[in-house]
Design an enzyme around this catalytic site. Structure first.
Site, mmCIF file in Angstrom:
data_model
loop_
_atom_site.group_PDB
_atom_site.id
_atom_site.type_symbol
_atom_site.label_atom_id
_atom_site.label_comp_id
_atom_site.label_asym_id
_atom_site.label_seq_id
_atom_site.Cartn_x
_atom_site.Cartn_y
_atom_site.Cartn_z
ATOM 1 N N CYS A 50 1.107 -1.317 0.042
ATOM 2 C CA CYS A 50 -0.077 0.181 0.017
ATOM 3 C C CYS A 50 0.782 1.468 0.298
ATOM 4 O O CYS A 50 2.159 1.058 0.829
ATOM 5 C CB CYS A 50 -0.676 0.169 1.689
ATOM 6 S SG CYS A 50 -2.030 1.407 1.339
ATOM 7 N N CYS A 56 0.373 6.384 7.322
ATOM 8 C CA CYS A 56 -0.897 5.938 7.771
ATOM 9 C C CYS A 56 -0.483 4.412 9.220
ATOM 10 O O CYS A 56 0.000 4.428 8.635
ATOM 11 C CB CYS A 56 -1.535 5.155 6.794
ATOM 12 S SG CYS A 56 -3.394 4.505 7.395
ATOM 13 N N CYS A 59 -2.662 -0.067 9.191
ATOM 14 C CA CYS A 59 -1.824 -1.352 9.560
ATOM 15 C C CYS A 59 0.417 -1.036 10.091
ATOM 16 O O CYS A 59 0.397 0.352 9.921
ATOM 17 C CB CYS A 59 -1.267 -1.522 7.834
ATOM 18 S SG CYS A 59 -2.588 -1.683 7.277
ATOM 19 N N CYS A 133 -6.553 2.448 -0.530
ATOM 20 C CA CYS A 133 -6.089 1.952 1.012
ATOM 21 C C CYS A 133 -6.524 -0.118 0.530
ATOM 22 O O CYS A 133 -7.392 0.134 -0.183
ATOM 23 C CB CYS A 133 -7.348 1.648 1.808
ATOM 24 S SG CYS A 133 -7.232 0.735 3.545
ATOM 25 N N GLN A 233 -18.297 -9.457 13.019
ATOM 26 C CA GLN A 233 -16.687 -9.725 12.543
ATOM 27 C C GLN A 233 -16.917 -9.021 11.233
ATOM 28 O O GLN A 233 -17.172 -8.638 10.758
ATOM 29 C CB GLN A 233 -16.349 -11.036 11.938
ATOM 30 C CG GLN A 233 -17.070 -12.199 12.963
ATOM 31 C CD GLN A 233 -16.526 -12.365 14.410
ATOM 32 O OE1 GLN A 233 -15.187 -11.947 14.064
ATOM 33 N NE2 GLN A 233 -16.615 -12.585 15.691
ATOM 34 N N PHE A 260 -22.808 -14.691 24.899
ATOM 35 C CA PHE A 260 -22.310 -13.541 24.883
ATOM 36 C C PHE A 260 -22.202 -13.757 22.841
ATOM 37 O O PHE A 260 -21.495 -13.399 21.979
ATOM 38 C CB PHE A 260 -20.826 -13.270 24.375
ATOM 39 C CG PHE A 260 -20.093 -12.714 26.220
ATOM 40 C CD1 PHE A 260 -20.430 -11.965 26.163
ATOM 41 C CD2 PHE A 260 -19.712 -14.274 26.592
ATOM 42 C CE1 PHE A 260 -19.558 -11.076 27.933
ATOM 43 C CE2 PHE A 260 -19.189 -13.859 27.748
ATOM 44 C CZ PHE A 260 -18.798 -12.328 28.434
ATOM 45 N N GLU A 280 -26.924 -12.486 25.230
ATOM 46 C CA GLU A 280 -25.877 -11.508 25.295
ATOM 47 C C GLU A 280 -26.372 -10.382 25.633
ATOM 48 O O GLU A 280 -27.729 -10.056 26.802
ATOM 49 C CB GLU A 280 -26.370 -10.947 23.944
ATOM 50 C CG GLU A 280 -25.912 -9.340 23.211
ATOM 51 C CD GLU A 280 -24.016 -8.719 23.425
ATOM 52 O OE1 GLU A 280 -24.304 -8.444 23.937
ATOM 53 O OE2 GLU A 280 -24.065 -10.027 22.989
ATOM 54 N N ASP A 328 -18.098 -16.359 22.784
ATOM 55 C CA ASP A 328 -16.908 -15.525 22.198
ATOM 56 C C ASP A 328 -16.992 -13.894 22.966
ATOM 57 O O ASP A 328 -17.479 -12.914 22.114
ATOM 58 C CB ASP A 328 -17.431 -15.351 20.974
ATOM 59 C CG ASP A 328 -16.892 -14.286 19.999
ATOM 60 O OD1 ASP A 328 -16.200 -14.293 20.986
ATOM 61 O OD2 ASP A 328 -17.476 -14.075 18.874
ATOM 62 N N CYS A 354 -11.247 -12.825 20.337
ATOM 63 C CA CYS A 354 -10.204 -11.956 19.946
ATOM 64 C C CYS A 354 -8.819 -10.771 20.949
ATOM 65 O O CYS A 354 -8.457 -10.011 20.211
ATOM 66 C CB CYS A 354 -10.762 -10.990 19.725
ATOM 67 S SG CYS A 354 -11.915 -9.933 20.986
#
Length: 397
Positions: A50, A56, A59, A133, A233, A260, A280, A328, A354
């Site tokens: 990129c 930027c 990343c 991008c 996601q 969750f 949830e 999750d 995550c």
């Protein structure tokens, strides 16, 4: 100066402990005013794909080969587990392709004559425009000119406008966070803008402005309308990988509890073969999941429960009604809920995380309660970033 290692955030660590961005282990560098000059490059170094990478901050690892990044992410997971005495098998890294992010939060700021829209520079409030991008999907990239106009309408010279844009089957789904008061005059102007740019839904903070087309999402072919700004996601490919792994772990379980549950990423696909109880903390998400279930033929019973699982986790006598659990949690993990699972009679747990650090902590609790940990799959939906997701089976007799 020699770079000895790379941190979990992608910073190179030199022999004296100095942290340097955008370098790789084994490289010899010379520090400069704007970073580092590489004197002896690593074999894993590549040209960033990129053109915005240097400016930027979106990343961190475009200067490294795909194989290096995959190994680095797997290593970060393994190190987190090892810190809790867990020697796990990392069976692979499922990396989403370039230009696959279907959701992104853009920043906008009015200038004297125009506006800037993009991502922040690394550790800076400076906004970098990103027309080429390599992360965001073509649909999100196509919204950038419209977001520029939106910034002129919604922004001020004093503060930024945050615009969360989600790709949907009927157009962009946009949530705006700005300091301006939503007056009737501004509402009309925003509605005109949305109509002119085929925006599916526009929400100002938490207040709907206009819905032109219902911004439906598909969870394994099941149509759901998530509330504005709800968790989703990051890529379709990553979602598919996680759903596939969870289905395999749950297997033929007849009754499943999904903790969750969000808007139904796992609950609804699992309901093709099992009865599911989805839990949830946000009622609007439970309502969206329930509508998706009611509007879809051929699914087994799905029940919903709005409950704060941090303050009031499901207890063993409640969990014991199910054959398997899916969990999750957000980045903080689910320490309290995992403790109750450990004390229950559940024999199958599909854990999605995550955050490798809290995943490792929670995995240790389950192992100590007699669960056997399966192989860990790393799912990389946030290509070239330090962010990593995992999915793993925990089973016991």
């Amino acid at each position: 100066m020699k770079i000895e290692s790379i941190t979990h955030l992608g910073m190179g660590r030199a022999e004296d402990g100095t942290l340097v961005p955008r370098v790789l282990p084994g490289e010899t560098i010379e520090l400069t005013d704007d970073g580092a000059r590489v004197i002896e490059p690593s074999a894993a170094r590549v040209s960033p794909p990129c053109r915005h990478f240097k400016a930027c901050g979106g990343c961190a690892m475009q200067h490294a080969s795909d194989s290096f990044v995959a190994d680095w992410k797997a290593s970060n997971v393994a190190k987190s587990l090892a810190a809790h005495g867990i020697d796990a098998h990392i069976q692979g890294v499922d990396t989403s392709p370039t230009n696959s992010r279907r959701r992104a939060k853009f920043s906008g700021r009015r200038t004297k004559k125009a506006a800037l829209v993009g991502f922040h520079a690394r550790a800076s409030d400076t906004i970098v425009e990103i027309p080429d991008c390599q992360l965001i999907s073509p649909a999100l990239k196509a919204t950038l000119p419209a977001l520029n106009e939106l910034t002129k309408i919604a922004g001020s010279r004093k503060g930024e406008v945050a615009m969360t844009v989600t790709e949907s089957s009927s157009g962009p789904d946009i949530r705006v966070e700005a300091d301006k008061e939503l007056t009737e005059e501004l509402r009309i102007e925003l509605a005109d803008w949305a109509n002119a740019h085929s925006i599916a839904r526009l929400v100002w903070r938490d207040e709907p402005v206009v819905t032109i087309n219902v911004p439906v999402q598909s969870f394994d072919g099941i149509r759901v309308l998530p509330p504005p700004g709800a968790f989703l996601q990051a890529t379709v490919q990553g979602e598919n990988a996680l759903q596939s792994a969870v289905k395999q772990i749950v297997g033929k379980a007849a009754k499943v509890i999904d903790l969750f549950a969000g808007s139904g990423t796992f609950s609804l696909p699992l309901a093709r073969n099992a009865e599911v109880h989805a839990v949830e903390g946000e009622k609007v998400m439970m309502d969206a999941l329930d509508r998706g279930w009611r509007d879809t033929r051929g699914l087994k019973l799905v029940t919903t429960e709005t409950r704060d699982l941090f303050r009031r986790p499901m207890l063993p006598d409640e969990l014991d009604k199910f054959d398997a659990a899916v969990i999750d949690p957000p980045r903080a993990g689910a320490e309290a809920q995992i403790a109750e699972i450990a004390s229950s009679k559940l024999k199958i747990v599909a854990m999605v995380s995550c955050n490798p650090v809290t995943f490792a902590r929670d995995a240790r609790t389950l192992i100590d309660a007699g669960f056997e940990m399966g192989a860990v799959t790393v799912v990389d939906q946030f290509r070239w970033s330090p962010h990593t997701e995992v999915v793993c089976a925990f089973t016991r007799q």
